[in-house]
Each structure stands twice: as structure tokens, then as C-alpha cells.
Design an enzyme around this catalytic site. Structure first.
Site, PDB file in Angstrom:
ATOM      1  N   ASP A 173       0.857  -1.193   0.000  1.00  0.00           N
ATOM      2  CA  ASP A 173       0.000   0.000   0.000  1.00  0.00           C
ATOM      3  C   ASP A 173       0.889   1.237   0.000  1.00  0.00           C
ATOM      4  O   ASP A 173       2.110   1.141   0.094  1.00  0.00           O
ATOM      5  CB  ASP A 173      -0.909   0.003   1.233  1.00  0.00           C
ATOM      6  CG  ASP A 173      -0.113   0.035   2.520  1.00  0.00           C
ATOM      7  OD1 ASP A 173       0.151   1.145   3.012  1.00  0.00           O
ATOM      8  OD2 ASP A 173       0.275  -1.036   3.037  1.00  0.00           O
ATOM      9  N   ASP A 180       0.682   3.652   2.371  1.00  0.00           N
ATOM     10  CA  ASP A 180       0.591   4.282   3.683  1.00  0.00           C
ATOM     11  C   ASP A 180      -0.422   5.428   3.587  1.00  0.00           C
ATOM     12  O   ASP A 180      -1.050   5.640   2.550  1.00  0.00           O
ATOM     13  CB  ASP A 180       1.964   4.751   4.181  1.00  0.00           C
ATOM     14  CG  ASP A 180       2.031   4.796   5.705  1.00  0.00           C
ATOM     15  OD1 ASP A 180       1.607   3.815   6.343  1.00  0.00           O
ATOM     16  OD2 ASP A 180       2.515   5.789   6.263  1.00  0.00           O
TER      17      ASP A 180
END
Length: 288
Positions: A208, A210
């Protein structure tokens, strides 16, 4: 002695396929039990030792993983080259979910973990300016390039305590430091591998962006898990490509990883705690 490859699996990677004579082996260490039994076997004529960092079924929090036992177990199994697979979030636009990054630096922000095998009665300080093994990292890079996908060489890993993900302010702070990825398990694992004189490399598997990213302002666990499992297939292929590049007798590491304890112990021989000596023999027996 021939090289023995150790692999520590991160989120989504709980097994290694294709091993011959595979066996899950339970063991104990002077530092307690590792995260799970260790899977041993042979791949392309090379002995392999695999440990799921969080245990099969993902049972251990990042803060409750017994890192000292995990590394001690690898040392006791004769591991010479240890590759850690670690799920991380990206702190830079250029590193997208699904990409892999071979880590070469760390910023340690953990605070609730045992970070050294040494202690009162037996004090040691190892060099750690370059926390990963350049030779083993380069091998991970070429193995990753063979299996395809986007893979980046060199980057800084911020190790946070967790288990919560970052606040927006924290995420922005780490980006301002120039860090590349953020995870919860890189430390103290790399420090302990150095103390145990094991060549260590880390392949960070990005799940991902973040929370700093405007399209990812709240990290979604379901998304992280889905990407981690997708990454695991490529991680297994990368691991399968390692033996052909590492087979053969163990030799001295050009970077000194397997001699890291030379001159590291500060405690005078006549002042060393016998119980500590006995406890540390499994990882530091060469100099004790």
C-alpha cells in the site's frame, strides 16, 4: 561446509513450495521458542530453512515476535545466508503496491522489543553502518529480476512499533526524512542477524501507499492482505531462484558479515557472566 539458505516469510508467505524431503521441525533456543516450527528441505541441491515470522495462520503481532529466538534458531540450523521477506507500505510515489524493494538501510523506531543477544555480564557492540549484506542483496535483486515484476535496488526501511498503522503526521515525517518504505518487522531482526554473524538481506514487498497518499489516506487491512497474498506468489518464485545462485561451499563474506563479532565483545574475559556465555554460545560461540 556448504551454504545453507534461510528464509523468513512475511505477511502472506507462510510456506515454501517445491522442497524435497520437507519437514516441519519444532525446536527451542536459549532465548525461547521461535515463531513456529522451521520448515527444512532441499531445493536445487541446497539446504533450505524456512520460518514464518508471524507463525502459520499469522498468530504473532510484530511486537510479540520472538526475534532473538528466530535468529538463534536459524544460526543453530547452520544458516549462512538469510533472506527476509517483509510486507511494507510505500512512502514514495515511485514505489507502487505490488513492487518489491531490496532494502539497504533502516531507521529503527521500535521501542518494545529485545534488540540484542548481549546484556549485563557480556557486553558486545557490532558494526551496523551497512545493515544488509551487499552480496546477498545483489543475489536477491538478480533472482527477483528473473521472476519478473517491478523490483527496486536500495532503499531505507522505517521500522515502526505498531500494530497500529501510522498517523498522517508520522507518515509525512518519515517522508521528510527521505525514507522509502515503512514496516513493523525489519527491526531488530537485521540487528540480531548481524550479531549472529549471518549474511542478511531484506526484500520488502509493498502492499500500500501508507496514509500520506491522497488516494490512500486510510490504510485498508483487506487491501493490504489481498496485495500481500498476491505478492507471496512472486516471493515464492524469487526464493526458488536463490539456490542456483548460492550453492557451493561457505566462504568469508567480503563485507565481513560472518566476522562481525571480531573485536565486538567489550567485557573482560574474567568478568564475563558464565550464564550469559552459555546462553550466547549458540550465536556467538566462535568468539566465546
Amino acid at each position: 561446509m556448504d551454504k545453507v539458505i534461510g528464509v523468513i516469510g512475511g505477511s502472506g508467505l507462510y510456506d515454501i513450495a517445491g522442497l524435497e524431503d520437507r519437514q516441519w521441525q519444532s525446536m527451542d533456543t536459549p532465548f525461547g521458542a521461535p515463531s513456529d516450527a522451521l520448515l527444512t528441505g532441499w531445493l536445487d541441491g541446497v539446504k533450505m530453512v524456512f520460518l514464518p515470522r508471524h507463525g502459520r495462520g499469522h498468530r504473532h503481532l510484530p511486537s510479540t515476535v520472538n526475534y532473538r529466538a528466530n535468529i538463534a534458531a536459524m544460526k543453530m540450523m547452520g544458516v549462512t545466508d538469510l533472506v527476509a521477506m517483509s510486507a511494507v507500505g510505500s512512502l514514495k510515489e515511485a514505489y507502487a503496491p505490488g513492487d518489491f524493494l531490496v532494502v539497504d538501510q533502516y531507521i529503527d523506531r521500535t521501542f518494545a522489543r529485545e534488540k540484542s543477544f548481549f546484556g549485563t555480564g557480556l557486553v558486545g557492540h557490532v558494526p551496523f553502518a551497512h545493515p544488509t549484506c551487499p552480496r546477498l542483496s545483489e543475489i536477491c535483486l538478480t533472482a527477483g529480476q528473473e521472476v519478473g515484476g517491478t523490483l527496486h535496488m536500495g532503499g531505507t526501511y522505517v521500522a515502526m512499533e505498531g500494530p497500529q498503522f501510522s498517523t498522517l503526521a508520522e507518515s509525512r515525517l518519515y517522508r521528510s526524512w527521505g525514507a522509502d518504505v515503512i514496516g513493523m518487522t525489519g527491526m531488530p531482526e537485521a540487528k540480531l542477524a548481524r550479531e549472529a554473524e549471518i549474511c542478511y538481506a531484506c526484500v520488502a514487498m509493498i502492499t500500500d501507499y501508507d496514509c500520506w497518499h491522497p488516494d490512500h489516506d486510510a490504510v485498508d487491512v483487506a487491501q493490504v492482505v489481498a496485495t500481500a497474498h498476491a505478492n507471496a506468489e512472486r516471493a515464492r518464485a524469487l526464493v526458488a531462484a536463490l539456490p542456483s545462485r548460492l550453492k557451493g561451499p561457505q566462504t568469508d563474506c567480503a563485507s565481513g558479515c560472518n566476522r562481525a563479532l571480531d573485536g565486538a565483545i567489550m567485557t573482560a574475559p574474567d568478568r564475563r557472566d558464565p550464564e550469559m556465555i552459555e546462553k550466547l554460545t549458540c550465536v556467538a560461540g566462535r568468539v566465546l
